[in-house]
Design an enzyme around this catalytic site. Structure first.
Site, PDB file in Angstrom:
ATOM      1  N   GLY A   1     100.674   3.645  89.282  1.00 33.35           N
ATOM      2  CA  GLY A   1      99.803   3.569  90.465  1.00 33.35           C
ATOM      3  C   GLY A   1     100.512   2.882  91.617  1.00 33.35           C
ATOM      4  O   GLY A   1     101.520   3.375  92.129  1.00 33.35           O
TER       5      GLY A   1
ATOM      6  N   LYS B   1     104.430   9.449  81.776  1.00 37.22           N
ATOM      7  CA  LYS B   1     104.967   8.338  82.572  1.00 37.22           C
ATOM      8  C   LYS B   1     106.188   7.706  81.891  1.00 37.22           C
ATOM      9  O   LYS B   1     107.181   7.405  82.541  1.00 37.22           O
ATOM     10  CB  LYS B   1     103.876   7.297  82.798  1.00 37.22           C
ATOM     11  CG  LYS B   1     102.767   7.820  83.726  1.00 37.22           C
ATOM     12  CD  LYS B   1     101.562   6.904  83.721  1.00 37.22           C
ATOM     13  CE  LYS B   1     100.482   7.386  84.679  1.00 37.22           C
ATOM     14  NZ  LYS B   1      99.205   6.677  84.506  1.00 37.22           N
TER      15      LYS B   1
HETATM   16  N1  HSE Z   1      94.347   8.323  84.654  1.00 37.57           N
HETATM   17  C1  HSE Z   1      95.429   7.474  85.041  1.00 37.57           C
HETATM   18  C2  HSE Z   1      95.169   6.090  84.466  1.00 37.57           C
HETATM   19  C3  HSE Z   1      95.530   7.421  86.534  1.00 37.57           C
HETATM   20  O1  HSE Z   1      94.086   5.839  83.944  1.00 37.57           O
HETATM   21  O2  HSE Z   1      96.057   5.256  84.522  1.00 37.57           O
HETATM   22  C4  HSE Z   1      96.836   6.934  87.055  1.00 37.57           C
HETATM   23  O3  HSE Z   1      97.910   7.742  86.671  1.00 37.57           O
END
Ligand code: HSE
Length: 432
Positions: free
Chosen positions: A135, A206
């Protein structure tokens, strides 16, 4: 002041709306930072913005691919998500004509990162994706630029806000999994399809991206071993608490003697550790290297935090700062050797529903010993008094370091011995 950087943005969900709002509200400040204005001139979305206070009706069209390759914009921002079309087609269309792209799309980068950066290189187009991981945490810049002088051995952490939110709420408030997931969805943290979050796939995308940056290798999402948090129960969270641990969904990429191990699974981490103390939607990425160890902590999901990373990429573009997407040219990225999961080494937590009769504990301990597994602790709790006298008794084991193959062999043998009433619960322990 130079001519504005004209932005075309596709996707007006939680993140897209927040980016549009940030560009409109902070235009003057951004212009000072970037040395030129950054103007939102077109948006593509079938629906109006999720943030209803934004009026984008004058600049809204429906077709993201047409926007990506059409005239009148200098950069295409892809915030639709998903590894397939229209996101993939739109990004390819922009890069194909040498137009810079900014995206937050981890699935796209994890699955198609290598061909996309080759396309970007061929057409001399910048390609930035800081918001794809963590994020608002600038973890991509940190690995790619800030740690350029260090030899990284491990990168790991909490990379999914939804899972961490669920595990935290369950542990602290004793609430159900479903209830906590619904709340995470309402708060805008979860993916459109939340099985991506709870099944561990979002974290897998990720960690594959972080592994590529850390080890200078092509991104290889298929190499990630994935387990989600669906099987974690309140009993596990309570047992972990008693034993001095927290349960977190971790993504881990580590160099081993045989290659690079990439894995995502619920993990026991010590209660007092930095990672163990991370609660709610917060993400944390720990990096170990020959020169230094560090941990980055911050909001891993949500509109404003993620928008901050997208807009930072735009400020870089507007001011002419440019780095190769994975820190080196595509031809310089190696193909990482996959370390097999069966060779994973570490400690394990095992919770068994054991048939309560003489010899069960000896059978369990004997099968572990056969595989050379040494037990750090073994606790059998009393059967719930309200249950019948032949109800299983919960047995919790913590092992010293062993390997995955030995653990699987021991548990298969115990199952065959007929001393278990349910499938065993296994949670790996990660050292600090
Ligand atoms: N769905 C993801 C989370 C959003 O909960 O981290 C960010 O990539």
């Amino acid at each position: 002041m130079e001519a504005p950087l004209r932005v075309g943005l596709a996707g007006l969900g939680t993140v897209g709306s927040a980016v549009a709002g940030m560009l409109l509200r902070t235009r003057d400040k951004l212009a000072v930072r970037a040395g030129r204005p950054i103007d939102l001139v077109a948006v593509a979305s079938k629906d109006p913005p999720r943030d209803q206070s934004l009026d984008l009706s004058q600049i809204r069209t429906a077709d993201p691919v047409a926007l990506a390759k059409g005239s009148g914009i200098d950069v295409f921002v892809e915030l639709m998500g998903g590894s397939g079309d229209p996101a993939k087609a739109a990004v390819e269309a922009a890069l194909g004509i040498g137009r810079p792209v900014v995206t937050a799309n981890k699935a796209l980068i994890a699955k198609h990162g290598t061909p996309l950066i080759k396309l970007a290189e061929k057409n001399n187009a910048a390609f930035n994706f800081e918001a794809a991981v963590g994020g608002g945490i600038p973890v991509i810049k940190t690995l790619r630029e800030g740690l350029g002088g260090a030899e990284i051995s491990r990168v790991y952490g909490i990379l999914n806000g939804t899972c961490n939110y669920i595990l935290t709420q369950m542990q602290k408030e004793g609430r159900s999994f479903e209830d906590c997931l619904k709340e995470a969805q309402k708060l805008g943290y979860a993916e459109a399809d939340p099985t991506f979050d709870i099944g561990g796939f979002d974290t897998a995308h990720k960690i594959a991206i972080l592994a590529s940056l850390a080890f200078g290798a092509e991104v290889d999402a298929d190499a990630v071993y994935v387990e989600g948090i669906q099987s974690i129960t309140l009993a596990d969270l309570e047992a972990a608490d008693d034993l001095g641990y927290r349960v977190k969904l971790l993504g881990v990429a580590v160099k081993t003697e045989t290659g690079v191990e990439q894995r995502v699974h619920p993990t026991m981490v010590p209660k007092g550790s930095v990672i163990g103390e991370i609660d709610g939607v917060t993400n944390a990425v720990a990096i170990n290297s020959d020169a230094l160890d560090l941990t980055l902590v911050g909001p891993g999901a949500g509109g404003a935090a993620t928008a901050s990373a997208v807009v930072a990429d735009l400020v870089d573009l507007a001011s002419g700062r440019r780095v190769a997407p994975f820190g080196r040219g595509a031809a310089k990225l190696t193909k990482a050797v996959r370390a097999p999961m069966l060779e994973h080494e570490g400690g394990y937590y095992v919770r068994l529903a054991a048939v309560d009769k003489p010899g069960t504990a000896a059978t369990i301990a004997g099968r572990m010993a056969e595989q050379g597994i040494s037990l750090e602790s073994i606790v059998q709790h009393r059967r719930d008094k309200k249950k019948s006298s032949d109800a299983p008794a919960p047995v919790v084991l913590i092992t010293y370091g062993t390997n995955e193959d030995a653990m699987r062999n021991a548990l298969n043998a115990i199952k065959k011995d007929g001393v278990l009433a349910e499938n065993p619960q296994v949670i790996r322990i990660e050292k600090n």
